[in-house]
Write an enzyme that holds these catalytic residues in place. Structure first.
Site, PDB file in Angstrom:
ATOM      1  N   SER A  50       1.302  -9.841   2.831  1.00 56.23           N
ATOM      2  CA  SER A  50       1.773  -9.314   4.162  1.00 56.23           C
ATOM      3  C   SER A  50       0.571  -9.607   4.930  1.00 56.23           C
ATOM      4  N   LYS A  65      -7.113  -7.432   4.603  1.00 56.26           N
ATOM      5  CA  LYS A  65      -8.215  -6.984   3.558  1.00 56.26           C
ATOM      6  C   LYS A  65      -8.603  -7.868   2.946  1.00 56.26           C
ATOM      7  N   ASP A  96     -12.099   4.325  19.200  1.00 56.89           N
ATOM      8  CA  ASP A  96     -11.800   3.061  18.548  1.00 56.89           C
ATOM      9  C   ASP A  96     -12.926   2.212  18.020  1.00 56.89           C
ATOM     10  N   ILE A  97     -12.922   2.101  16.902  1.00 56.41           N
ATOM     11  CA  ILE A  97     -14.292   1.262  16.319  1.00 56.41           C
ATOM     12  C   ILE A  97     -14.100  -0.019  16.617  1.00 56.41           C
ATOM     13  N   CYS A 101      -5.838   9.441   3.397  1.00 58.81           N
ATOM     14  CA  CYS A 101      -6.934   9.367   2.311  1.00 58.81           C
ATOM     15  C   CYS A 101      -7.965  10.156   3.260  1.00 58.81           C
ATOM     16  N   TYR A 153      13.595  -1.701  -4.331  1.00 54.62           N
ATOM     17  CA  TYR A 153      14.030  -3.080  -3.736  1.00 54.62           C
ATOM     18  C   TYR A 153      14.193  -4.051  -4.698  1.00 54.62           C
ATOM     19  N   THR A 190      -7.733  -3.152  -1.103  1.00 52.17           N
ATOM     20  CA  THR A 190      -6.312  -2.915  -1.483  1.00 52.17           C
ATOM     21  C   THR A 190      -6.150  -3.789  -2.763  1.00 52.17           C
ATOM     22  N   VAL A 246      -1.380   5.092  -3.347  1.00 53.94           N
ATOM     23  CA  VAL A 246      -1.649   6.509  -3.472  1.00 53.94           C
ATOM     24  C   VAL A 246      -0.474   7.286  -3.550  1.00 53.94           C
ATOM     25  N   TYR A 272      -0.818  -7.546   6.758  1.00 50.77           N
ATOM     26  CA  TYR A 272      -1.767  -6.334   6.413  1.00 50.77           C
ATOM     27  C   TYR A 272      -2.542  -6.511   5.318  1.00 50.77           C
ATOM     28  N   HIS A 273      -1.960  -6.881   4.143  1.00 48.81           N
ATOM     29  CA  HIS A 273      -2.742  -7.188   2.894  1.00 48.81           C
ATOM     30  C   HIS A 273      -3.897  -8.428   3.034  1.00 48.81           C
ATOM     31  N   ASP A 281     -12.328   8.752  14.474  1.00 48.65           N
ATOM     32  CA  ASP A 281     -10.957   8.236  14.342  1.00 48.65           C
ATOM     33  C   ASP A 281     -10.362   8.151  15.823  1.00 48.65           C
ATOM     34  N   GLN A 299      -7.937  -0.260  -3.709  1.00 52.00           N
ATOM     35  CA  GLN A 299      -7.066   0.605  -4.122  1.00 52.00           C
ATOM     36  C   GLN A 299      -5.745   0.349  -4.328  1.00 52.00           C
TER      37      GLN A 299
HETATM   38  P1  NAD Z   1      -3.561   6.381   7.534  1.00 52.92           P
HETATM   39  O1  NAD Z   1      -2.807   5.558   8.455  1.00 52.92           O
HETATM   40  O2  NAD Z   1      -2.968   7.819   7.068  1.00 52.92           O
HETATM   41  O3  NAD Z   1      -5.004   6.737   7.968  1.00 52.92           O
HETATM   42  C1  NAD Z   1      -5.601   5.727   8.790  1.00 52.92           C
HETATM   43  C2  NAD Z   1      -6.630   6.238   9.718  1.00 52.92           C
HETATM   44  O4  NAD Z   1      -7.480   5.476  10.385  1.00 52.92           O
HETATM   45  C3  NAD Z   1      -5.708   6.869  10.942  1.00 52.92           C
HETATM   46  O5  NAD Z   1      -6.007   8.323  11.209  1.00 52.92           O
HETATM   47  C4  NAD Z   1      -6.047   6.014  12.221  1.00 52.92           C
HETATM   48  O6  NAD Z   1      -5.589   6.711  13.271  1.00 52.92           O
HETATM   49  C5  NAD Z   1      -7.243   5.377  11.800  1.00 52.92           C
HETATM   50  N1  NAD Z   1      -7.683   4.140  12.727  1.00 52.92           N
HETATM   51  C6  NAD Z   1      -6.918   3.017  12.388  1.00 52.92           C
HETATM   52  N2  NAD Z   1      -7.542   1.848  13.285  1.00 52.92           N
HETATM   53  C7  NAD Z   1      -8.546   2.586  13.667  1.00 52.92           C
HETATM   54  C8  NAD Z   1      -9.510   2.124  14.666  1.00 52.92           C
HETATM   55  N3  NAD Z   1      -9.513   0.901  15.118  1.00 52.92           N
HETATM   56  N4  NAD Z   1     -10.750   2.927  15.048  1.00 52.92           N
HETATM   57  C9  NAD Z   1     -10.659   4.043  14.667  1.00 52.92           C
HETATM   58  N5  NAD Z   1      -9.761   4.730  13.632  1.00 52.92           N
HETATM   59  C10 NAD Z   1      -8.769   3.852  13.433  1.00 52.92           C
HETATM   60  O7  NAD Z   1      -3.830   5.424   6.076  1.00 52.92           O
HETATM   61  P2  NAD Z   1      -4.330   6.133   4.802  1.00 52.92           P
HETATM   62  O8  NAD Z   1      -3.130   6.004   3.861  1.00 52.92           O
HETATM   63  O9  NAD Z   1      -5.202   7.169   4.607  1.00 52.92           O
HETATM   64  O10 NAD Z   1      -5.178   4.647   4.312  1.00 52.92           O
HETATM   65  C11 NAD Z   1      -6.654   4.720   4.511  1.00 52.92           C
HETATM   66  C12 NAD Z   1      -7.027   3.391   3.906  1.00 52.92           C
HETATM   67  O11 NAD Z   1      -7.068   3.376   2.511  1.00 52.92           O
HETATM   68  C13 NAD Z   1      -6.505   2.159   4.632  1.00 52.92           C
HETATM   69  O12 NAD Z   1      -7.857   1.250   4.736  1.00 52.92           O
HETATM   70  C14 NAD Z   1      -5.625   1.689   3.613  1.00 52.92           C
HETATM   71  O13 NAD Z   1      -5.503   0.385   3.632  1.00 52.92           O
HETATM   72  C15 NAD Z   1      -6.196   2.015   2.429  1.00 52.92           C
HETATM   73  N6  NAD Z   1      -5.580   2.261   1.164  1.00 52.92           N
HETATM   74  C16 NAD Z   1      -4.425   3.160   1.318  1.00 52.92           C
HETATM   75  C17 NAD Z   1      -3.501   3.265   0.269  1.00 52.92           C
HETATM   76  C18 NAD Z   1      -2.548   4.455   0.391  1.00 52.92           C
HETATM   77  O14 NAD Z   1      -1.441   4.116  -0.665  1.00 52.92           O
HETATM   78  N7  NAD Z   1      -2.139   5.391   1.312  1.00 52.92           N
HETATM   79  C19 NAD Z   1      -3.533   2.507  -0.917  1.00 52.92           C
HETATM   80  C20 NAD Z   1      -4.630   1.549  -0.876  1.00 52.92           C
HETATM   81  C21 NAD Z   1      -5.396   1.503   0.214  1.00 52.92           C
HETATM   82  N1  USQ Z   2       9.254  -0.468  -2.824  1.00 50.02           N
HETATM   83  C1  USQ Z   2      10.303  -0.203  -3.515  1.00 50.02           C
HETATM   84  N2  USQ Z   2      11.004   0.864  -2.827  1.00 50.02           N
HETATM   85  C2  USQ Z   2      10.480   1.499  -1.932  1.00 50.02           C
HETATM   86  C3  USQ Z   2       9.231   1.400  -1.109  1.00 50.02           C
HETATM   87  C4  USQ Z   2       8.474   0.428  -1.987  1.00 50.02           C
HETATM   88  O1  USQ Z   2      10.950  -0.689  -4.170  1.00 50.02           O
HETATM   89  O2  USQ Z   2      11.294   2.483  -1.351  1.00 50.02           O
HETATM   90  C5  USQ Z   2       8.204  -1.398  -3.674  1.00 50.02           C
HETATM   91  C6  USQ Z   2       7.605  -2.444  -2.620  1.00 50.02           C
HETATM   92  O3  USQ Z   2       8.817  -3.442  -2.239  1.00 50.02           O
HETATM   93  C7  USQ Z   2       6.352  -2.870  -3.444  1.00 50.02           C
HETATM   94  C8  USQ Z   2       6.099  -1.589  -4.301  1.00 50.02           C
HETATM   95  O4  USQ Z   2       7.302  -0.734  -4.146  1.00 50.02           O
HETATM   96  O5  USQ Z   2       6.896  -3.987  -4.329  1.00 50.02           O
HETATM   97  C9  USQ Z   2       4.943  -0.894  -3.414  1.00 50.02           C
HETATM   98  O6  USQ Z   2       5.307  -0.957  -2.126  1.00 50.02           O
HETATM   99  P1  USQ Z   2       4.614   0.576  -1.186  1.00 50.02           P
HETATM  100  O7  USQ Z   2       5.228   0.683   0.069  1.00 50.02           O
HETATM  101  O8  USQ Z   2       4.514   1.657  -2.029  1.00 50.02           O
HETATM  102  O9  USQ Z   2       3.086   0.057  -0.914  1.00 50.02           O
HETATM  103  P2  USQ Z   2       2.321  -1.259  -0.404  1.00 50.02           P
HETATM  104  O10 USQ Z   2       3.112  -1.876   0.663  1.00 50.02           O
HETATM  105  O11 USQ Z   2       1.969  -2.003  -1.515  1.00 50.02           O
HETATM  106  O12 USQ Z   2       1.256  -0.561   0.489  1.00 50.02           O
HETATM  107  C10 USQ Z   2       0.546   0.652   0.115  1.00 50.02           C
HETATM  108  C11 USQ Z   2      -0.311   1.179   1.117  1.00 50.02           C
HETATM  109  C12 USQ Z   2      -1.367   0.030   1.349  1.00 50.02           C
HETATM  110  C13 USQ Z   2      -2.123  -0.113   0.229  1.00 50.02           C
HETATM  111  C14 USQ Z   2      -1.266  -0.588  -1.005  1.00 50.02           C
HETATM  112  C15 USQ Z   2      -1.853  -0.546  -2.333  1.00 50.02           C
HETATM  113  O13 USQ Z   2       0.570   1.433   2.386  1.00 50.02           O
HETATM  114  O14 USQ Z   2      -2.330   0.677   2.484  1.00 50.02           O
HETATM  115  O15 USQ Z   2      -3.087  -1.084   0.548  1.00 50.02           O
HETATM  116  O16 USQ Z   2      -0.124   0.425  -1.215  1.00 50.02           O
HETATM  117  S1  USQ Z   2      -1.303  -1.995  -3.251  1.00 50.02           S
HETATM  118  O17 USQ Z   2       0.173  -2.157  -3.329  1.00 50.02           O
HETATM  119  O18 USQ Z   2      -1.976  -1.759  -4.493  1.00 50.02           O
HETATM  120  O19 USQ Z   2      -1.826  -3.356  -2.551  1.00 50.02           O
END
Ligand code: NAD
Ligand code: USQ
Length: 404
Positions: free
Chosen positions: A190, A196, A85-86, A23, A266, A155, A222, A192-193, A42, A219
């Site tokens: 999780s 947030k 690293d932040i 993103c 799943y 998220t 994506v 992770y979640h 980054d 969000q």
């Molecule tokens: P990504 O892993 O591709 O990018 C995250 C970046 O942050 C990486 O380049 C990583 O090196 C950097 N980073 C991590 N920890 C750091 C630290 N301590 N200091 C400096 N840099 C650091 O992830 P993404 O998919 O681009 O997601 C970006 C953000 O959006 C995340 O906060 C994620 O939770 C949120 N988000 C993503 C999705 C998705 O579907 N990809 C959905 C909802 C929310």
């Molecule tokens: N899922 C499947 N099959 C797959 C992958 C996922 O059934 O092969 C299911 C999962 O069990 C889950 C859903 O699809 O119920 C979404 O899973 P995902 O891996 O696409 O997304 P999630 O783990 O929720 O995480 C991703 C991003 C995370 C972001 C989150 C937004 O990695 O950074 O925060 O989407 S949200 O889902 O709205 O919390």
């Protein structure tokens, strides 16, 4: 000084933390294209996770240095780069003092739910990295640029799947005859979640206590990979995760369809989430920047455009695959997660639309083009990385290395 359009403003300075990620890179390019002064911050830790787990982006990606050089060669626009690293406050302070941001967009976290559920040390890393990193950003804003607007990626998963409508951040409830508007209940599923959720609480508190201005973008998942800027040159190409740790639902299904792997639903597949196109991620962040929160305000936007169940997505990819001559099967994989597989889901997402978001809804042509990207790079797909192998129930203290 003023001109006929009001005050002449210098280009606004935006620090994009996590600007080398999926993103973050798309957003950095988009904001630079819109004439914001951009600095990428980054640690590159995401590229390290890939090496450690033996996974790789479907699309070949250039180093951040080459990405930025190529962007300058193509457009004449420069981006500052701060590698660090932040969680290291000294590094973050130096970056703040040297760049003097008006806005910080914070994407820089460990963002995979499965990664956070590998073992104890990854769970602890995830919460430390995310929670302490965000705390440091809050302290840096307070210390060095109090006016700075924090745009923080949260998220939709913070809310879980309650049996009532999901509101945007706050819920008005009446209890024993009294009424109040309170933070919407959080039920993340999780480590992770949950990180947030902890971030949201810390940000809300510092808005109140110190007058910080913040927008929490909750969000959804994506999908997509291309944006107007990343398609200008192959060195600007964005990453595309399809593996069982970092790959997300729709993007994974497109790769699976392209290589003839059955779609991995799943469990029962009724899991419903909000989804959005990466082209809308960059648009939403720009809207949040252009319409900042007020000092002391903790604003929450639900950032997604449409809801789908996993079964819906599998159906759409099967249909789109057929048009391209692909035979697409679906299997039900025993769910490695602990989550509801059949549930009510109705999440509000009005605020970004009200600010002017024009959604790219999921269309046949987008699915076509995503499938075509997957087909173009299908020789790079490592089939052994497709099935999930991280169990929410089996996580323990024993360190797990990547299976070989
Ligand atoms: P990504 O892993 O591709 O990018 C995250 C970046 O942050 C990486 O380049 C990583 O090196 C950097 N980073 C991590 N920890 C750091 C630290 N301590 N200091 C400096 N840099 C650091 O992830 P993404 O998919 O681009 O997601 C970006 C953000 O959006 C995340 O906060 C994620 O939770 C949120 N988000 C993503 C999705 C998705 O579907 N990809 C959905 C909802 C929310
Ligand atoms: N899922 C499947 N099959 C797959 C992958 C996922 O059934 O092969 C299911 C999962 O069990 C889950 C859903 O699809 O119920 C979404 O899973 P995902 O891996 O696409 O997304 P999630 O783990 O929720 O995480 C991703 C991003 C995370 C972001 C989150 C937004 O990695 O950074 O925060 O989407 S949200 O889902 O709205 O919390």
């Amino acid at each position: 000084s003023t001109n006929s359009n009001g005050p002449i403003s210098k280009p606004r300075r935006v620090m994009v933390i996590g600007g080398d990620g999926f993103c973050g890179w798309a957003t950095s390019l988009h904001l630079s294209n819109k004439n914001y002064e951009v600095a990428v911050v980054d640690s590159l830790v995401r590229r390290l996770f890939d090496h450690q787990l033996g996974i790789d982006s479907l699309t070949p990606i250039s180093s951040i240095q080459n990405r930025i050089r190529r962007w300058k060669a193509l457009t004449g626009k420069t981006m500052q780069l701060y590698i660090g690293d932040i969680c290291d406050f000294e590094f973050l302070s130096e970056a703040f003092k040297s760049f003097e941001p008006d806005v910080v967009v914070h994407f820089g976290e460990q963002r995979s739910a499965p990664y956070s559920m590998i073992d104890r040390s990854r769970a602890v890393f995830t919460q430390h990295n995310n929670v302490i990193g965000t705390l440091n950003v809050l302290f840096a804003i307070k210390e060095f640029s109090e006016e700075c607007h924090l745009v923080k990626l949260g998220t939709m998963g913070e809310y879980g799947t309650p049996n009532i409508d999901i509101e945007e951040g706050y819920l008005t409830i009446t209890h024993n005859g009294r009424t109040d508007t309170l933070p919407y209940p959080k039920q993340a599923s999780s480590f992770y979640h949950l990180s947030k959720v902890h971030d949201s609480h810390n940000i809300a508190f510092t808005c109140k206590a110190w007058g910080i201005r913040a927008t929490d973008l909750n969000q959804g998942v994506v999908y997509g990979v291309r944006t107007d800027e990343t398609t200008l040159h192959e060195e600007l190409c964005n990453r595309f995760d399809y593996d069982g740790v970092f790959g997300t639902a729709l993007n994974r299904f497109c790769v699976q369809a392209a290589v003839g792997h059955p779609l991995t639903v799943y469990g029962k597949g009724g899991q419903t989430r909000g989804y959005l196109d990466i082209r809308d991620t960059v648009q939403c962040v720009e809207l949040a920047i252009a319409n900042p929160a007020k000092p002391g305000e903790f604003r929450v936007f639900n950032q997604f455009t449409e809801q789908f169940s996993v079964n819906d997505l599998a159906g759409l990819v099967t249909k789109a695959g057929k048009k391209l001559g692909l035979e697409v099967q679906t299997i039900s994989v025993p769910n490695p997660r602990v989550e509801a597989e059949e549930h009510y889901y109705n999440a509000k997402h009005r605020k970004l639309i009200e600010l002017g978001l024009k959604p790219h809804v999921l269309s046949d042509s987008l699915l076509d083009s995503l499938l075509n990207v997957a087909i173009q790079f299908k020789d790079r797909v490592d089939h052994s990385q497709i099935m999930p192998n991280i169990s929410w129930k089996k996580i323990g203290v024993k360190p797990r290395t990547a299976p070989v």
